[in-house]
Write a protein that holds these residues in place. Structure first.
Motif, PDB file in Angstrom:
ATOM      1  N   ARG A  78     -59.951  14.016   6.742  1.00  0.00           N
ATOM      2  CA  ARG A  78     -60.059  14.573   5.395  1.00  0.00           C
ATOM      3  C   ARG A  78     -58.716  14.997   4.806  1.00  0.00           C
ATOM      4  NH1 ARG A  78     -65.714  16.197   6.401  1.00  0.00           N
ATOM      5  NH2 ARG A  78     -64.983  17.739   7.879  1.00  0.00           N
ATOM      6  N   ALA A  79     -57.657  14.727   5.541  1.00  0.00           N
ATOM      7  CA  ALA A  79     -56.326  15.115   5.035  1.00  0.00           C
ATOM      8  C   ALA A  79     -56.015  14.351   3.746  1.00  0.00           C
ATOM      9  CB  ALA A  79     -55.274  14.812   6.091  1.00  0.00           C
ATOM     10  N   PRO A  80     -55.218  14.951   2.869  1.00  0.00           N
ATOM     11  CA  PRO A  80     -54.858  14.258   1.636  1.00  0.00           C
ATOM     12  C   PRO A  80     -54.110  12.955   1.922  1.00  0.00           C
ATOM     13  CG  PRO A  80     -53.648  16.352   1.857  1.00  0.00           C
ATOM     14  CD  PRO A  80     -54.642  16.297   2.964  1.00  0.00           C
ATOM     15  N   GLY A  81     -54.390  11.957   1.146  1.00  0.00           N
ATOM     16  CA  GLY A  81     -53.658  10.697   1.278  1.00  0.00           C
ATOM     17  C   GLY A  81     -54.163   9.819   2.400  1.00  0.00           C
ATOM     18  N   GLN A  82     -55.127  10.346   3.160  1.00  0.00           N
ATOM     19  CA  GLN A  82     -55.660   9.574   4.280  1.00  0.00           C
ATOM     20  C   GLN A  82     -56.266   8.264   3.778  1.00  0.00           C
ATOM     21  OE1 GLN A  82     -55.177   8.824   7.360  1.00  0.00           O
ATOM     22  NE2 GLN A  82     -55.524  10.924   8.048  1.00  0.00           N
ATOM     23  N   PHE A  83     -56.121   7.223   4.560  1.00  0.00           N
ATOM     24  CA  PHE A  83     -56.603   5.869   4.218  1.00  0.00           C
ATOM     25  C   PHE A  83     -55.889   5.290   2.993  1.00  0.00           C
ATOM     26  CE2 PHE A  83     -60.171   8.299   6.061  1.00  0.00           C
ATOM     27  CZ  PHE A  83     -60.197   7.666   7.293  1.00  0.00           C
ATOM     28  N   GLY A  84     -54.766   5.910   2.649  1.00  0.00           N
ATOM     29  CA  GLY A  84     -53.988   5.381   1.526  1.00  0.00           C
ATOM     30  C   GLY A  84     -54.538   5.751   0.171  1.00  0.00           C
ATOM     31  N   HIS A  85     -55.454   6.720   0.140  1.00  0.00           N
ATOM     32  CA  HIS A  85     -56.012   7.133  -1.150  1.00  0.00           C
ATOM     33  C   HIS A  85     -54.983   7.905  -1.976  1.00  0.00           C
ATOM     34  CE1 HIS A  85     -59.695   5.582   0.173  1.00  0.00           C
ATOM     35  NE2 HIS A  85     -60.121   6.607   0.882  1.00  0.00           N
ATOM     36  N   PRO A  86     -55.141   7.856  -3.298  1.00  0.00           N
ATOM     37  CA  PRO A  86     -54.215   8.630  -4.139  1.00  0.00           C
ATOM     38  C   PRO A  86     -54.429  10.136  -3.966  1.00  0.00           C
ATOM     39  CG  PRO A  86     -55.957   7.629  -5.466  1.00  0.00           C
ATOM     40  CD  PRO A  86     -56.087   7.062  -4.095  1.00  0.00           C
ATOM     41  N   VAL A  87     -53.373  10.872  -4.185  1.00  0.00           N
ATOM     42  CA  VAL A  87     -53.443  12.320  -4.065  1.00  0.00           C
ATOM     43  C   VAL A  87     -53.001  12.930  -5.391  1.00  0.00           C
ATOM     44  CG1 VAL A  87     -52.810  14.288  -2.637  1.00  0.00           C
ATOM     45  CG2 VAL A  87     -52.602  11.981  -1.709  1.00  0.00           C
ATOM     46  N   ALA A  88     -53.672  14.017  -5.777  1.00  0.00           N
ATOM     47  CA  ALA A  88     -53.273  14.704  -7.002  1.00  0.00           C
ATOM     48  C   ALA A  88     -52.571  15.998  -6.635  1.00  0.00           C
ATOM     49  CB  ALA A  88     -54.501  14.993  -7.864  1.00  0.00           C
ATOM     50  N   VAL A  89     -51.563  16.350  -7.426  1.00  0.00           N
ATOM     51  CA  VAL A  89     -50.879  17.620  -7.211  1.00  0.00           C
ATOM     52  C   VAL A  89     -51.755  18.732  -7.798  1.00  0.00           C
ATOM     53  CG1 VAL A  89     -48.795  18.936  -7.736  1.00  0.00           C
ATOM     54  CG2 VAL A  89     -48.650  16.458  -7.384  1.00  0.00           C
ATOM     55  N   PRO A  90     -52.052  19.774  -7.005  1.00  0.00           N
ATOM     56  CA  PRO A  90     -52.861  20.870  -7.557  1.00  0.00           C
ATOM     57  C   PRO A  90     -52.154  21.517  -8.755  1.00  0.00           C
ATOM     58  CG  PRO A  90     -52.415  21.185  -5.200  1.00  0.00           C
ATOM     59  CD  PRO A  90     -51.647  19.993  -5.625  1.00  0.00           C
ATOM     60  N   ASP A  91     -52.951  22.054  -9.658  1.00  0.00           N
ATOM     61  CA  ASP A  91     -52.396  22.620 -10.882  1.00  0.00           C
ATOM     62  C   ASP A  91     -51.282  23.634 -10.626  1.00  0.00           C
ATOM     63  OD1 ASP A  91     -53.782  21.097 -12.587  1.00  0.00           O
ATOM     64  OD2 ASP A  91     -55.425  22.534 -12.914  1.00  0.00           O
ATOM     65  N   ASP A  92     -51.505  24.485  -9.633  1.00  0.00           N
ATOM     66  CA  ASP A  92     -50.502  25.533  -9.399  1.00  0.00           C
ATOM     67  C   ASP A  92     -49.268  25.032  -8.642  1.00  0.00           C
ATOM     68  OD1 ASP A  92     -52.144  25.084  -7.198  1.00  0.00           O
ATOM     69  OD2 ASP A  92     -51.714  27.068  -6.360  1.00  0.00           O
ATOM     70  N   LYS A  93     -49.243  23.735  -8.336  1.00  0.00           N
ATOM     71  CA  LYS A  93     -48.074  23.197  -7.621  1.00  0.00           C
ATOM     72  C   LYS A  93     -47.271  22.209  -8.476  1.00  0.00           C
ATOM     73  CE  LYS A  93     -49.042  25.161  -3.637  1.00  0.00           C
ATOM     74  NZ  LYS A  93     -48.251  26.322  -3.184  1.00  0.00           N
ATOM     75  N   GLN A  94     -47.665  22.067  -9.712  1.00  0.00           N
ATOM     76  CA  GLN A  94     -47.014  21.080 -10.591  1.00  0.00           C
ATOM     77  C   GLN A  94     -45.498  21.298 -10.669  1.00  0.00           C
ATOM     78  OE1 GLN A  94     -48.295  18.457 -11.903  1.00  0.00           O
ATOM     79  NE2 GLN A  94     -50.506  18.780 -11.876  1.00  0.00           N
ATOM     80  N   GLU A  95     -45.133  22.573 -10.846  1.00  0.00           N
ATOM     81  CA  GLU A  95     -43.702  22.884 -10.990  1.00  0.00           C
ATOM     82  C   GLU A  95     -42.942  22.504  -9.733  1.00  0.00           C
ATOM     83  OE1 GLU A  95     -41.689  23.810 -13.514  1.00  0.00           O
ATOM     84  OE2 GLU A  95     -43.526  23.286 -14.621  1.00  0.00           O
ATOM     85  N   GLU A  96     -43.514  22.896  -8.602  1.00  0.00           N
ATOM     86  CA  GLU A  96     -42.871  22.611  -7.318  1.00  0.00           C
ATOM     87  C   GLU A  96     -42.713  21.098  -7.129  1.00  0.00           C
ATOM     88  OE1 GLU A  96     -44.834  24.453  -4.001  1.00  0.00           O
ATOM     89  OE2 GLU A  96     -43.545  23.414  -2.535  1.00  0.00           O
ATOM     90  N   ALA A  97     -43.807  20.379  -7.407  1.00  0.00           N
ATOM     91  CA  ALA A  97     -43.777  18.927  -7.241  1.00  0.00           C
ATOM     92  C   ALA A  97     -42.707  18.315  -8.143  1.00  0.00           C
ATOM     93  CB  ALA A  97     -45.141  18.334  -7.558  1.00  0.00           C
ATOM     94  N   LYS A  98     -42.622  18.833  -9.345  1.00  0.00           N
ATOM     95  CA  LYS A  98     -41.659  18.312 -10.307  1.00  0.00           C
ATOM     96  C   LYS A  98     -40.231  18.543  -9.816  1.00  0.00           C
ATOM     97  CE  LYS A  98     -41.164  18.309 -15.280  1.00  0.00           C
ATOM     98  NZ  LYS A  98     -41.376  19.137 -16.482  1.00  0.00           N
ATOM     99  N   SER A  99     -40.010  19.748  -9.315  1.00  0.00           N
ATOM    100  CA  SER A  99     -38.633  20.075  -8.922  1.00  0.00           C
ATOM    101  C   SER A  99     -38.223  19.337  -7.655  1.00  0.00           C
ATOM    102  CB  SER A  99     -38.479  21.587  -8.734  1.00  0.00           C
ATOM    103  OG  SER A  99     -39.128  21.983  -7.548  1.00  0.00           O
ATOM    104  N   ARG A 100     -39.204  18.921  -6.858  1.00  0.00           N
ATOM    105  CA  ARG A 100     -38.827  18.228  -5.614  1.00  0.00           C
ATOM    106  C   ARG A 100     -38.713  16.717  -5.781  1.00  0.00           C
ATOM    107  NH1 ARG A 100     -41.516  19.665  -0.315  1.00  0.00           N
ATOM    108  NH2 ARG A 100     -39.604  18.612   0.308  1.00  0.00           N
ATOM    109  N   TRP A 101     -39.111  16.235  -6.933  1.00  0.00           N
ATOM    110  CA  TRP A 101     -39.072  14.795  -7.208  1.00  0.00           C
ATOM    111  C   TRP A 101     -37.696  14.194  -6.917  1.00  0.00           C
ATOM    112  CZ3 TRP A 101     -42.949  11.439  -9.078  1.00  0.00           C
ATOM    113  CH2 TRP A 101     -42.494  10.169  -9.449  1.00  0.00           C
ATOM    114  N   LYS A 102     -36.666  14.892  -7.340  1.00  0.00           N
ATOM    115  CA  LYS A 102     -35.317  14.318  -7.252  1.00  0.00           C
ATOM    116  C   LYS A 102     -34.802  14.208  -5.815  1.00  0.00           C
ATOM    117  CE  LYS A 102     -33.215  18.768  -8.453  1.00  0.00           C
ATOM    118  NZ  LYS A 102     -34.533  19.429  -8.442  1.00  0.00           N
ATOM    119  N   GLU A 103     -35.470  14.879  -4.876  1.00  0.00           N
ATOM    120  CA  GLU A 103     -35.047  14.742  -3.476  1.00  0.00           C
ATOM    121  C   GLU A 103     -35.138  13.289  -3.007  1.00  0.00           C
ATOM    122  OE1 GLU A 103     -37.049  17.427  -0.730  1.00  0.00           O
ATOM    123  OE2 GLU A 103     -36.949  19.016  -2.244  1.00  0.00           O
ATOM    124  N   GLY A 104     -36.059  12.537  -3.629  1.00  0.00           N
ATOM    125  CA  GLY A 104     -36.178  11.139  -3.200  1.00  0.00           C
ATOM    126  C   GLY A 104     -36.521  10.207  -4.345  1.00  0.00           C
TER     127      GLY A 104
END
Ligand code: LR7
Ligand code: MN
Length: 661
Positions: A78-104
């Motif tokens: 049941r882990a996120p992304g398992q079987f290659g499924h798409p994963v959504a960023v939770p609402d309260d993590k949008q900022e974090e996800a955005k700021s970490r984008w540039k790492e890769g």
């Protein structure tokens, strides 16, 4: 682990196959390691056992491809992304996800969230899992170069290799650290990988770029060092000619090096920080029960290159090695599938894609036309011959790679090396293939997440110019024609003689042969336009008379009225080129020179100079007012250059035929 009796039982089954004993044992080791359930173990070995029983007559020495996948029964379904499924960023993590984008330059936040050994869907076309491969496939060293790769992505790449490759075929996994600066890629990576006996880490002391990093990896795989990066540096890079289980882990210039010694079955024996001399090191090794040429040291016959943000799919390796086994000058590429940079989903791609390029040597994919597929009854599982490879993911026989001179070491950092190798392979007797039963996902990113030691664009352009100079023959004009600024900037491509000598030594075919036989659908007319050069309104043509020009009645049979308009923007009559005679507007003939602004004319292609000037011949001579156009003078006999006027019919020219725009 696996009980002794169980092991014996499995060995008996395996004994029926013609796989050699050592490989059988390795396979069992892997079964024990990944903890597959009993029924899946049976299923996995079934093709091997069947082979021994049934196929003594028809297909000796082959077995059905081992669709190994240690991740099929994931720890955490049941882990996120398992079987290659798409994963959504939770609402309260949008900022974090955005700021970490540039790492890769992709969704690093999500990558960290999903398991490093997640399962993905088996995207192979129907029929792949039934295909036969030989029992005696060559083993391969897998080379993965990285610079500042994201931790979870690098791990997922390695896990996908470990979990989905028949272990007896993986000689070693060489991670080449191209002098990363991120902390997690140092001791933390060493510590993590020490669990996996097959993983070796090679640290480069300075940033060499992808191309030379791969060469360094290839040298380690060969057990040879120093040819590419130079003898002094190599001893610092590798520390010692002994490869077995030895992992120098120093990138910076410090004198202290730390080594990790691994036992012959891969368990870490001891970690020591020291700067021992080679002899002392050898002693240490032998005390640890190791030899310099222990079995794992023996080089695999094939090199397999991968990027450091991939996920190898089920059964990816055997079909590649099968092709190389079939012919040592086949270079086998998997189908490259897409790991979304946004939601990390694993997506399949359209079948029947060839790797191609368009001018000026831009890599791309092109679908085989439907009617060709139908007419030739091409199946989804059929091998696809490609004019060029994407570059990152392929298997090549090690000795063949070396015979080809590997990559031109004069290529810098990134880009163009896929063109170089592709041309070299085809023109010197080999083949580039996409193997549809082999599939590997790759994170496609919009931009490189690392810096270039020099300017990015210039680095790539210089690499491409090098490739063009060595391999394209007269067709290099098309390359420069589509990247004209390179011609004039007189980019310093460096010494080409080792490469041209290599081409001669290998007795390679010419680029015309390549176009005719490998890539016939590439539009590659040697000139843009040719024939008479006429002024339609005045019904006259330009004629060469001795060493001067005149405006005469058109005569299609008169060779003195024939011109070529070349990619280098010359209006050419044999060795002579049309050109303004100076600042005063006279026009004459000059000996042609490729890199010359004063001989160049714009025609049709660059209407941007001034709208409406499409039928004009615009001189690029530096000393003329701009834009200046070729015109028939009012006497209607002579030619000259004057300020451009879109409405002046005496300035409008047409060649009898156009081959390209
Ligand atoms: O200086 C560098 N040192 C490195 O070690 C630059 C890069 N690298 C590593 C990097 O960490 C990565 O693992 O080299 C690998 C390739 O670099 P990417 O991922 O930035 O390249 P790419 O995927 O954008 O580009 C494609 O073209 C490159 C041209 O030189 C290489 O051939 C890549 O391997 C190639 N990737 C693929 O073929 C995957 C499919 C993409 C397409 C098309
Ligand atoms: Mn990549």
């Amino acid at each position: 682990g696996m009980g002794r009796s169980r092991q014996k039982q499995l060995l008996e089954r395996l004994a029926l196959s013609r796989m050699d004993r050592r490989r059988q044992e390795k396979l069992l080791e892997w079964l024990a390691l990944v903890g597959l359930g009993r029924s899946r173990q049976e299923k996995l070995l079934e093709p091997l056992a069947l082979d021994g029983q049934e196929q003594a007559g028809s297909h000796p020495r082959t077995h059905r491809v081992l669709s190994m996948d240690a991740t099929l029964a994931p720890r955490d379904p049941r882990a996120p992304g398992q079987f290659g499924h798409p994963v959504a960023v939770p609402d309260d993590k949008q900022e974090e996800a955005k700021s970490r984008w540039k790492e890769g330059n992709f969704n690093v936040y999500l990558s960290d969230l999903i398991p490093v050994d997640r399962a993905i869907a088996d995207t192979r076309p129907a029929g792949c899992s039934e295909q036969q491969v030989h029992n005696d496939l060559p083993t391969t060293s897998i080379i993965m170069c990285f610079v500042d790769e994201v931790w979870s992505t690098l791990l997922r790449s390695v896990h996908s290799v470990l979990g989905r490759s028949p272990p007896h075929l993986v000689q070693e996994i060489i991670l080449v650290d191209d002098c990363s600066t991120k902390e997690h890629l140092k001791e933390q990576l060493d510590a993590y990988m020490s669990r996996f006996p097959k993983v070796k880490i090679l640290r480069l002391r300075e940033r060499h770029g992808l191309i030379r990093a791969r060469l360094a990896g290839a040298e380690v795989a060969t057990g040879r060092t120093g040819a590419v990066l130079g003898p002094v540096r190599t001893t610092e890079v590798l520390g010692t000619p002994l490869q077995h289980g030895v992992r120098p882990s120093q990138c910076t210039k410090g004198k202290k090096r730390s080594w990790l010694w691994l036992g012959s079955s891969g368990e870490p024996r001891r970690a020591v920080a020291q700067s021992a001399a080679p002899r002392a090191q050898r002693e240490l090794l032998s005390r640890a029960g190791l030899e310099a040429d222990a079995p794992t040291c023996a080089a695999g016959a094939v090199l397999t290159f991968l990027d450091s943000h991939v996920e190898c799919n089920v059964g990816w390796l055997e079909p590649l090695l099968e092709r190389v086994r079939m012919s040592r000058n086949k270079v086998a590429c998997p189908v490259i599938e897409v790991i979304s940079d946004k939601d990390m989903s694993y997506m399949t791609v359209d079948n029947f894609q060839r790797g191609i390029f368009t001018w000026p040597m831009n890599f791309g994919w092109r679908q085989i036309p439907q009617e060709v597929i139908e007419k030739n009854k091409i199946k989804e599982t059929d091998i696809i011959r490609c004019p060029v490879m994407a570059g990152g993911l392929f298997s090549i026989e090690k000795k063949y790679f070396s015979e080809l001179g590997m990559y031109d070491p004069g290529l810098d950092v990134w880009g163009g090396e896929n063109m170089e190798l592709s041309f070299k392979v085809w023109m010197c007797g080999g083949e580039i293939e996409i193997v549809p039963c082999s599939r590997v996902g790759h994170i496609f990113r919009n931009d490189n997440p690392y810096s270039f030691p020099k300017d990015r664009v210039r680095t790539v352009e210089r690499n491409l110019a090098r490739v063009a100079e060595v391999w394209l023959d007269e067709y290099k004009e098309l390359f420069y024609g589509h990247a004209y600024h390179l011609l004039l900037s007189a980019v310093d491509v460096g010494d080409l003689s080792p490469q041209t000598q290599l081409r001669e030594r290998l007795r390679c075919r010419n680029f015309r042969w390549y176009l005719q036989n490998v890539y016939p659908d590439l539009e590659a007319p040697l000139v843009k336009a040719s024939g008479l050069l006429m002024n339609v309104a005045l019904a006259g043509c330009i004629a060469v008379e001795g060493t001067t020009l005149a405006f005469r009645e058109c005569d299609a049979n008169n060779t003195n009225q024939k011109f070529n308009y070349t990619w280098l923007r010359l209006v050419r009559h044999g060795e002579l080129c049309l050109a303004p005679a100076g600042a005063l507007g006279a026009v004459g003939l000059h000996r042609c020179r490729a890199r010359s602004r004063s001989l160049a004319w714009l025609h049709r292609s660059l209407a941007t100079v001034q709208p409406g000037l499409t039928e004009h011949l615009i001189s690029e001579h530096q000393h003329l007012p701009r834009p200046a156009c070729l015109e028939v003078d009012p006497s209607r006999r002579a030619l000259r250059v004057k300020g451009c006027d879109p409405r002046n019919p005496r300035q409008k020219w047409r060649f009898s035929s156009y081959h390209a725009d």
